[in-house]
Design an enzyme around this catalytic site. Structure first.
Site, PDB file in Angstrom:
ATOM      1  N   ASP A 271      41.382 -28.271  35.178  1.00 29.06           N
ATOM      2  CA  ASP A 271      39.852 -28.002  35.521  1.00 29.06           C
ATOM      3  C   ASP A 271      39.274 -27.500  33.994  1.00 29.06           C
ATOM      4  O   ASP A 271      39.899 -27.186  33.107  1.00 29.06           O
ATOM      5  CB  ASP A 271      39.656 -26.937  36.638  1.00 29.06           C
ATOM      6  CG  ASP A 271      38.422 -27.291  37.140  1.00 29.06           C
ATOM      7  OD1 ASP A 271      37.387 -27.854  36.884  1.00 29.06           O
ATOM      8  OD2 ASP A 271      38.401 -26.614  38.315  1.00 29.06           O
TER       9      ASP A 271
ATOM     10  N   ASP B 200      32.765 -32.602  43.200  1.00 24.67           N
ATOM     11  CA  ASP B 200      32.933 -31.707  44.142  1.00 24.67           C
ATOM     12  C   ASP B 200      32.170 -31.949  45.438  1.00 24.67           C
ATOM     13  O   ASP B 200      32.334 -31.237  46.404  1.00 24.67           O
ATOM     14  CB  ASP B 200      32.506 -30.297  43.450  1.00 24.67           C
ATOM     15  CG  ASP B 200      33.751 -29.501  42.822  1.00 24.67           C
ATOM     16  OD1 ASP B 200      34.812 -30.041  42.766  1.00 24.67           O
ATOM     17  OD2 ASP B 200      33.444 -28.477  42.210  1.00 24.67           O
TER      18      ASP B 200
END
Ligand code: DGJ
Length: 725
Positions: free
Chosen positions: A471, A541
C-alpha cells in the site's frame, strides 16, 4: 515485425495491420505516418509543409523553404524555429538553451533490457541516433512494434559525449505530431474512491496538460490519454491511445497549434525536474506505449490489454487464477485480535476462498492510522501467536497467507522515527506536511533504502507469506533529499521512483512465488510501471458495486481487468450506505481479481451458500478475462446501465455483464449488440436460457429486460451450443 530502412532516409516499422513511418529530411527526423499499414513505396510524396512568413528557413541544409514549425517532428527541441512544445529541453554548460539534433545513424537491435525501470518485454527495436554536434550530445530514439499488437513502444536515451556537464530540464519519452485539428481527448481523472472517471472533451486551442505533480501517478490523473478523430465511439473511428510505463509525476501535453496540427508528447513531468548529466553519462526516459486503433476505443483497449497481458505483467500473472482472498480490512479495520482473525480464517476455510489477507493494524501498536508505520513487527498484544502463528493457522485451514505492508512510509509516532528522525522526506526548516498522519521515507538515501530491503526481505521470509499487499497512502510533499547536492534536488522525484522500482524488483525477484498486489489509497498508483512488477493492483477503495462498476469501466480503457482486484463488501456499503444484493456485489467484483472483504460470520445462510458457487464461477470467468477479448457495450458514464463482455479467443465461451443503476418505468428493454462472437455459431445464454446465432446476437442484438429493482446485475454465460453436449 518488419523494420525496413530505405537509403538511410525512410524508416518503416510494420506488422500486418499498422505502419509507423519516419523520414529524414534536411537532417531532421520527421514523422510521416502512424496508422493503417502502407506499402514502402508510398511515402516519398507524403511530405507537406506550410510556407510561413515568420518561419526560420535558415535551419534548412538544402533549400530555403523548409521550416521546423510546420513539419511533423520526432524530436522537437527548443530555440531553432519550432515554437511548439519541445520534447527535450537542455541547459548547456555555457548557458545554451538550444539544441539541434541531426540524424546520424540507425541500427536494429533486440530490445534492450534495463534494470532500472520497467519496460515492456521483448521485441526487435529500431534505434535512430541524432547528434547535436555543437554540444556533443547524442539522443537515441527507440522504436518497437510487435507482429501481434498494434502498439508502438517509444523511449529515448541521451548521452553526454562532451567533457562538460549539462542539465536536462525536460526529457520526454515521445513526441507525435498529427495533421488536422478535429480531435477529442479522452482521459482518466479522479480522486480516492472515485478513480478512473472518463473525461471526454473536444480538443481546444493551445496546450492542454494532463499531469501528476504528486510524486506518483496519482488518483487525480492517470498517465493515459486517447486522441480520437471526432467521429469515433466505442466500436468505430480512429483512436490513438498513449500510456506511460511510469509511476512517478508525469505530463502528457497536447497542443492544438495555429497551423491546425496537433502535437502530443509526454513523459516525466518537467514541473519539478532537472537532471545533471556529467561527461560520459546517459539518461533514459520511461517508455511510452502508443496504440493505433481504427475500431474505436474498444479496439484501443484491446491492444493495450493484449500487450500488457503478454509482455508487461509478471509471468506468473498469466499462469494461474488470481488468489480468491478474504481481506481483513472492511471485515475488521483495526479492531481485531488473534481470535477474531482466526474466526475469519475459519469462516473462509473450505468455502472456495483460498487466501487470507491480514490488512492494516497488525504491527507496532497500531490501533488507528496515526502511528507505527515503520515498526514492522507483529503486535503480539493483538496477535499472541504472532504472524507465523497466523500463517500456520491458515495452512492448517487450507488457506494461504497474505500480509498488508506500506513500506514507503513512516509515522512520527513510531520507534523507527524515534531512532531515525531524519529518515523521512522533508525540506530544511519547512514544517513537514503530514497526510494520514504519516510521512514518506526518503528512499533516495542509501541507508533508508538498505534498511527497507533488509526489513522486508526478513519479514516475507520469516513469516512465509504467500501474498503481499503493498500500500501507499499519501502523495509526496517537501520534495527534497539530504542525499542530493543542492543543484541536484530537481532529480528527487525521479530518483524516488527509480529507488522504488529497485526495491520492488529486489523483493519480487527474491520471492518469485509470492503474489504482490499494488495499492495506493485505492487506485492512486494504477499504472503500467507498477503492473510490470505487481500481478494485480487494488483498483479502488470504493467497494460499493455501483461505484466500482464505473471505476472498472474506466480502468478498462487502458488496463487489463484481470490485473485489477475487487472485493465483495458489506451491504449497506460502509462508504455510502447503499444496499446492494450479495450476487450483484459478486458479479461486479468478478470483473477482475476477486475476493471478499467483510465479516463472513455476519452473512445469512443463503449468502454463505453462495460463496462456493461464486468461487467456482470465478474460476471460469477469470481465465477468459485473462486470455480472451474484452468489450465495453454500455457506458455507466452515459446511461443508467453498465454492460461489458469477455469472450475467449476461439469464440466458444464468454460472459456478459449487465448492471442497472435505477429503475425507470419509462425505459424499454435494452438491446445489447454483443461483440466478439462467431457469426456462424449458435450460442446458448444461460441467464436467459435462449439459443441465438452469433450473427443475430451481434447484428440484431439481445433484448435485456430492465430490472424492476435498483442496483441489480446479471452475469450470463455465453456458450457455443455444440460445446454443451
Ligand atoms: C488503503 C487501502 O486502499 C485499503 O484497502 C486498506 O488497505 C487501507 N489503506 C489500510 O490502511
Amino acid at each position: 515485425m518488419a523494420i525496413k530502412v530505405i537509403d538511410d532516409k525512410f524508416f518503416f516499422l510494420s506488422n500486418k495491420r499498422v505502419s509507423y513511418v519516419m523520414e529524414v529530411r534536411e537532417g531532421h527526423l520527421l514523422h510521416v505516418h502512424f496508422g493503417k499499414k502502407i506499402t514502402c513505396e508510398d511515402v516519398s510524396g507524403c511530405f507537406n509543409f506550410y510556407p510561413l512568413s515568420f518561419s526560420c528557413p535558415e535551419n534548412s541544409i538544402e533549400s530555403d523553404w523548409f521550416n521546423l514549425e510546420s513539419i511533423k517532428a520526432e524530436c522537437p527541441t527548443f530555440g531553432s524555429g519550432d515554437f511548439r512544445q519541445p520534447m527535450v529541453k537542455i541547459k548547456g554548460n555555457n548557458g545554451e538553451k538550444i539544441n539541434r539534433f541531426i540524424f546520424k545513424s540507425w541500427e536494429i537491435i533486440a530490445k534492450p533490457v534495463y534494470k532500472a525501470m520497467p519496460y515492456v518485454r521483448g521485441g526487435e527495436t529500431l534505434v535512430v541516433s541524432l547528434f547535436d554536434e555543437v554540444q556533443s550530445l547524442e539522443i537515441k530514439q527507440y522504436y518497437t512494434l510487435f507482429d501481434d499488437c498494434d502498439a508502438l513502444l517509444r523511449h529515448n536515451q541521451i548521452i553526454n559525449h562532451s567533457n562538460k556537464s549539462i542539465e536536462l530540464s525536460r526529457f520526454f519519452s515521445f513526441n507525435m505530431d498529427f495533421d488536422g485539428s478535429d480531435f477529442h481527448v479522452v482521459s482518466l481523472y479522479g480522486k480516492p474512491s472515485c478513480e478512473a472517471q472518463i473525461s471526454c472533451n473536444k480538443l481546444g486551442r493551445g496546450v492542454t496538460n494532463l499531469e501528476s505533480n504528486c510524486g506518483i501517478s496519482s488518483h487525480k490523473q492517470n498517465p493515459f490519454v486517447a486522441l480520437s478523430k471526432t467521429d469515433y465511439n466505442e466500436h468505430a473511428g480512429e483512436v490513438y491511445g498513449v500510456n506511460l510505463v511510469y509511476s512517478g509525476s508525469f505530463k502528457l501535453s497536447i497542443e492544438l497549434c495555429n497551423l491546425n496540427t496537433v502535437r502530443l508528447s509526454g513523459g516525466i513531468n518537467d514541473n519539478d525536474f532537472s537532471w545533471k548529466l556529467m561527461p560520459g553519462d546517459s539518461f533514459l526516459s520511461p517508455e511510452a506505449v502508443i496504440v493505433y486503433s481504427p475500431s474505436g476505443l474498444n479496439g484501443m483497449s484491446a491492444e493495450f490489454s493484449k500487450l500488457y497481458r503478454q509482455r508487461l505483467l509478471p509471468n506468473r500473472a498469466n499462469q494461474k487464477v488470481a488468489p480468491i482472498v478474504i481481506n481483513s480490512w472492511e471485515a475488521a479495520f483495526f479492531d481485531f485480535d488473534e481470535n477474531k482473525l482466526k474466526s475469519i480464517i475459519d469462516s473462509a476455510s473450505g468455502s472456495g476462498i483460498d487466501t487470507f489477507v491480514l490488512d492494516d493494524g497488525w504491527f507496532g501498536k497500531r490501533n488507528r492510522d496515526n502511528c507505527s508505520l515503520g515498526d514492522w513487527h507483529c503486535n503480539t498484544n493483538k496477535i499472541k501467536c504472532g504472524l507465523k502463528g497466523i500463517k500456520d493457522y491458515c495452512t492448517q485451514k487450507g488457506l494461504k497467507f497474505g500480509l498488508w505492508v506500506e513500506p514507503e512510509m513512516i509515522s512520527e509516532d513510531s520507534d523507527l522515527f524515534r531512532a531515525h528522525p531524519d529518515y523521512y522526506v522533508h525540506c530544511g526548516g519547512y514544517k513537514p506536511s503530514e497526510s494520514r498522519h504519516q510521512y514518506i521515507l526518503d528512499l533516495v538515501r542509501d541507508d533508508v533504502f538498505n534498511y527497507l530491503k533488509e526489513i522486508f526481505y526478513q519479514l516475507i521470509k520469516t513469516c512465509e507469506v504467500d501474498y503481499i499487499k503493498w500500500d501507499m497512502n499519501r502523495y509526496i510533499t517537501e520534495n527534497y533529499s539530504s542525499a542530493l547536492a543542492s543543484n541536484r534536488q530537481g532529480e528527487f522525484n525521479h530518483r524516488y521512483t527509480l529507488r522504488l522500482y529497485e526495491l520492488i524488483e529486489y523483493l519480487t525477484s527474491a520471492f518469485p512465488d509470492v503474489i504482490f498486489e499494488g495499492c495506493c489509497g485505492g487506485g492512486g498508483r494504477v499504472d503500467a510501471g507498477m503492473l510490470y512488477y505487481f500481478s494485480q493492483i487494488w483498483a479502488s477503495d470504493a467497494t460499493c458495486a455501483n461505484e466500482r462498476a464505473k471505476i472498472m469501466y474506466g480502468w478498462s480503457l487502458c488496463y487489463p481487468l484481470c490485473a485489477l482486484s475487487g472485493h465483495v463488501s458489506k451491504s449497506p456499503n460502509l462508504q455510502n450506505n447503499r444496499a446492494i444484493d450479495f450476487n450483484t456485489r459478486a458479479d461486479i467484483a468478478m470483473l477482475g481479481a476477486f475476493g471478499y472483504e467483510l465479516d463472513l460470520n455476519a452473512l445469512t445462510k443463503e449468502e454463505c451458500d453462495q460463496i462456493p458457487k461464486q468461487c467456482e464461477l470465478l474460476k471460469k470467468v477469470y481465465p477468459i478475462l485473462q486470455n480472451g477479448n474484452f468489450y465495453r457495450l454500455l457506458s455507466p458514464f452515459a446511461s443508467d446501465y453498465f454492460s461489458v463482455m469477455a469472450m475467449d479467443a476461439k469464440k466458444e465461451r464468454g460472459y456478459l455483464w449487465f448492471y442497472q443503476r435505477l429503475v425507470d418505468y419509462g425505459k424499454t428493454p435494452v438491446r445489447l449488440k454483443l461483440k466478439g462472437l462467431d457469426e456462424n455459431k449458435t450460442y446458448h445464454l444461460d441467464y436467459f436460457d435462449i439459443m441465438l446465432s452469433g450473427s443475430t446476437l451481434m447484428n440484431v442484438g439481445l433484448a435485456v429486460p430492465v430490472f424492476y429493482e435498483d442496483f441489480k446485475s446479471l452475469l450470463c454465460k455465453i456458450e457455443e451450443v455444440n460445446l454443451q453436449k
